[in-house]
Design a protein around this motif. Structure first.
Motif, PDB file in Angstrom:
ATOM      1  N   VAL A  66      -7.513   6.928  -3.252  1.00  0.00           N
ATOM      2  CA  VAL A  66      -6.743   6.340  -2.151  1.00  0.00           C
ATOM      3  C   VAL A  66      -5.370   7.016  -2.127  1.00  0.00           C
ATOM      4  O   VAL A  66      -4.719   7.126  -3.174  1.00  0.00           O
ATOM      5  CB  VAL A  66      -6.587   4.809  -2.350  1.00  0.00           C
ATOM      6  N   PRO A  67      -4.928   7.443  -0.961  1.00  0.00           N
ATOM      7  CA  PRO A  67      -3.613   8.096  -0.873  1.00  0.00           C
ATOM      8  C   PRO A  67      -2.462   7.165  -1.277  1.00  0.00           C
ATOM      9  O   PRO A  67      -2.540   5.943  -1.109  1.00  0.00           O
ATOM     10  CB  PRO A  67      -3.496   8.466   0.614  1.00  0.00           C
ATOM     11  N   TRP A  68      -1.401   7.766  -1.808  1.00  0.00           N
ATOM     12  CA  TRP A  68      -0.207   7.028  -2.223  1.00  0.00           C
ATOM     13  C   TRP A  68       0.316   6.179  -1.070  1.00  0.00           C
ATOM     14  O   TRP A  68       0.682   5.025  -1.249  1.00  0.00           O
ATOM     15  CB  TRP A  68       0.866   8.019  -2.694  1.00  0.00           C
ATOM     16  N   GLU A  69       0.336   6.752   0.109  1.00  0.00           N
ATOM     17  CA  GLU A  69       0.854   6.065   1.302  1.00  0.00           C
ATOM     18  C   GLU A  69       0.102   4.764   1.588  1.00  0.00           C
ATOM     19  O   GLU A  69       0.695   3.756   1.967  1.00  0.00           O
ATOM     20  CB  GLU A  69       0.767   7.001   2.518  1.00  0.00           C
ATOM     21  N   THR A  70      -1.207   4.778   1.375  1.00  0.00           N
ATOM     22  CA  THR A  70      -2.032   3.588   1.615  1.00  0.00           C
ATOM     23  C   THR A  70      -1.626   2.468   0.668  1.00  0.00           C
ATOM     24  O   THR A  70      -1.421   1.321   1.097  1.00  0.00           O
ATOM     25  CB  THR A  70      -3.524   3.930   1.435  1.00  0.00           C
TER      26      THR A  70
ATOM     27  N   PHE B 286       1.211   2.196  -0.931  1.00  0.00           N
ATOM     28  CA  PHE B 286       2.582   1.805  -0.600  1.00  0.00           C
ATOM     29  C   PHE B 286       2.575   0.793   0.541  1.00  0.00           C
ATOM     30  O   PHE B 286       3.260  -0.230   0.482  1.00  0.00           O
ATOM     31  CB  PHE B 286       3.427   3.030  -0.226  1.00  0.00           C
ATOM     32  N   ASN B 287       1.793   1.039   1.568  1.00  0.00           N
ATOM     33  CA  ASN B 287       1.701   0.108   2.697  1.00  0.00           C
ATOM     34  C   ASN B 287       1.122  -1.237   2.257  1.00  0.00           C
ATOM     35  O   ASN B 287       1.554  -2.287   2.747  1.00  0.00           O
ATOM     36  CB  ASN B 287       0.872   0.717   3.826  1.00  0.00           C
ATOM     37  N   GLU B 288       0.168  -1.227   1.337  1.00  0.00           N
ATOM     38  CA  GLU B 288      -0.368  -2.478   0.790  1.00  0.00           C
ATOM     39  C   GLU B 288       0.733  -3.238   0.048  1.00  0.00           C
ATOM     40  O   GLU B 288       0.814  -4.464   0.137  1.00  0.00           O
ATOM     41  CB  GLU B 288      -1.531  -2.190  -0.166  1.00  0.00           C
ATOM     42  N   LEU B 289       1.583  -2.503  -0.676  1.00  0.00           N
ATOM     43  CA  LEU B 289       2.683  -3.132  -1.399  1.00  0.00           C
ATOM     44  C   LEU B 289       3.693  -3.746  -0.431  1.00  0.00           C
ATOM     45  O   LEU B 289       4.194  -4.847  -0.669  1.00  0.00           O
ATOM     46  CB  LEU B 289       3.375  -2.114  -2.314  1.00  0.00           C
ATOM     47  N   VAL B 290       3.974  -3.083   0.662  1.00  0.00           N
ATOM     48  CA  VAL B 290       4.872  -3.630   1.681  1.00  0.00           C
ATOM     49  C   VAL B 290       4.302  -4.943   2.221  1.00  0.00           C
ATOM     50  O   VAL B 290       5.028  -5.936   2.375  1.00  0.00           O
ATOM     51  CB  VAL B 290       5.106  -2.609   2.828  1.00  0.00           C
ATOM     52  N   GLN B 291       3.009  -4.985   2.468  1.00  0.00           N
ATOM     53  CA  GLN B 291       2.358  -6.210   2.937  1.00  0.00           C
ATOM     54  C   GLN B 291       2.409  -7.298   1.864  1.00  0.00           C
ATOM     55  O   GLN B 291       2.641  -8.469   2.171  1.00  0.00           O
ATOM     56  CB  GLN B 291       0.911  -5.928   3.330  1.00  0.00           C
ATOM     57  N   TYR B 292       2.204  -6.923   0.612  1.00  0.00           N
ATOM     58  CA  TYR B 292       2.266  -7.882  -0.497  1.00  0.00           C
ATOM     59  C   TYR B 292       3.665  -8.501  -0.554  1.00  0.00           C
ATOM     60  O   TYR B 292       3.809  -9.708  -0.698  1.00  0.00           O
ATOM     61  CB  TYR B 292       1.928  -7.173  -1.817  1.00  0.00           C
ATOM     62  N   LYS B 293       4.686  -7.659  -0.433  1.00  0.00           N
ATOM     63  CA  LYS B 293       6.061  -8.164  -0.499  1.00  0.00           C
ATOM     64  C   LYS B 293       6.341  -9.117   0.661  1.00  0.00           C
ATOM     65  O   LYS B 293       6.999 -10.149   0.481  1.00  0.00           O
ATOM     66  CB  LYS B 293       7.074  -7.032  -0.495  1.00  0.00           C
TER      67      LYS B 293
ATOM     68  N   GLY C  33      13.745   1.446  -1.612  1.00  0.00           N
ATOM     69  CA  GLY C  33      14.062   0.945  -0.283  1.00  0.00           C
ATOM     70  C   GLY C  33      13.428  -0.401   0.041  1.00  0.00           C
ATOM     71  O   GLY C  33      13.933  -1.144   0.882  1.00  0.00           O
ATOM     72  N   ILE C  34      12.333  -0.725  -0.640  1.00  0.00           N
ATOM     73  CA  ILE C  34      11.696  -2.029  -0.402  1.00  0.00           C
ATOM     74  C   ILE C  34      12.005  -3.019  -1.531  1.00  0.00           C
ATOM     75  O   ILE C  34      11.423  -4.094  -1.597  1.00  0.00           O
ATOM     76  CB  ILE C  34      10.164  -1.910  -0.182  1.00  0.00           C
ATOM     77  N   GLY C  35      12.908  -2.624  -2.428  1.00  0.00           N
ATOM     78  CA  GLY C  35      13.313  -3.535  -3.492  1.00  0.00           C
ATOM     79  C   GLY C  35      12.353  -3.588  -4.671  1.00  0.00           C
ATOM     80  O   GLY C  35      12.192  -4.625  -5.305  1.00  0.00           O
ATOM     81  N   PHE C  36      11.733  -2.463  -4.973  1.00  0.00           N
ATOM     82  CA  PHE C  36      10.792  -2.393  -6.097  1.00  0.00           C
ATOM     83  C   PHE C  36      11.516  -2.694  -7.399  1.00  0.00           C
ATOM     84  O   PHE C  36      12.607  -2.196  -7.652  1.00  0.00           O
ATOM     85  CB  PHE C  36      10.170  -0.989  -6.156  1.00  0.00           C
ATOM     86  N   ASP C  37      10.903  -3.524  -8.250  1.00  0.00           N
ATOM     87  CA  ASP C  37      11.458  -3.886  -9.555  1.00  0.00           C
ATOM     88  C   ASP C  37      10.848  -2.958 -10.603  1.00  0.00           C
ATOM     89  O   ASP C  37       9.638  -2.991 -10.840  1.00  0.00           O
ATOM     90  CB  ASP C  37      11.120  -5.351  -9.871  1.00  0.00           C
TER      91      ASP C  37
END
Length: 84
Positions: free
Chosen positions: A1-5, A7-14, A55-59
């Motif tokens: 799975v591409p990194w971008e995919t 990352f977008n899942e993580l944005v949705q999770y957040k 940029g999305i506040g990753f810990d």
């Protein structure tokens, strides 16, 4: 799975959970989050990816080293009124 995919899942999770702290045992996304921390710790995370995650506040602190979220104790005044 591409990194971008992922990352977008993580944005949705957040958006749903309010943070980027996906438990490692929570499927592919949890493993991916763990891997990002590991690659970052080794100094090998590409700068554009580092910038996007920041940029999305990753810990960057692994869950086991992060202080637990605890409920605040009642104030002293509230405690004394409970006892009386």
């Amino acid at each position: 799975v591409p990194w971008e995919t992922r990352f977008n899942e993580l944005v949705q999770y957040k958006a749903k959970h309010g943070d980027c702290n996906v438990p490692r045992n929570q499927g592919k996304l949890g493993e991916w989050v763990h891997k990002q921390r590991e690659v970052h710790r080794k100094g090998k995370l590409l700068q554009d990816r580092l910038d996007r995650l920041n940029g999305i506040g990753f810990d960057w602190t692994p869950a086991m080293k992060r202080p637990r979220k605890t409920e605040a104790l009642p104030s002293t005044q509230q405690q004394s009124s409970i006892r009386n």
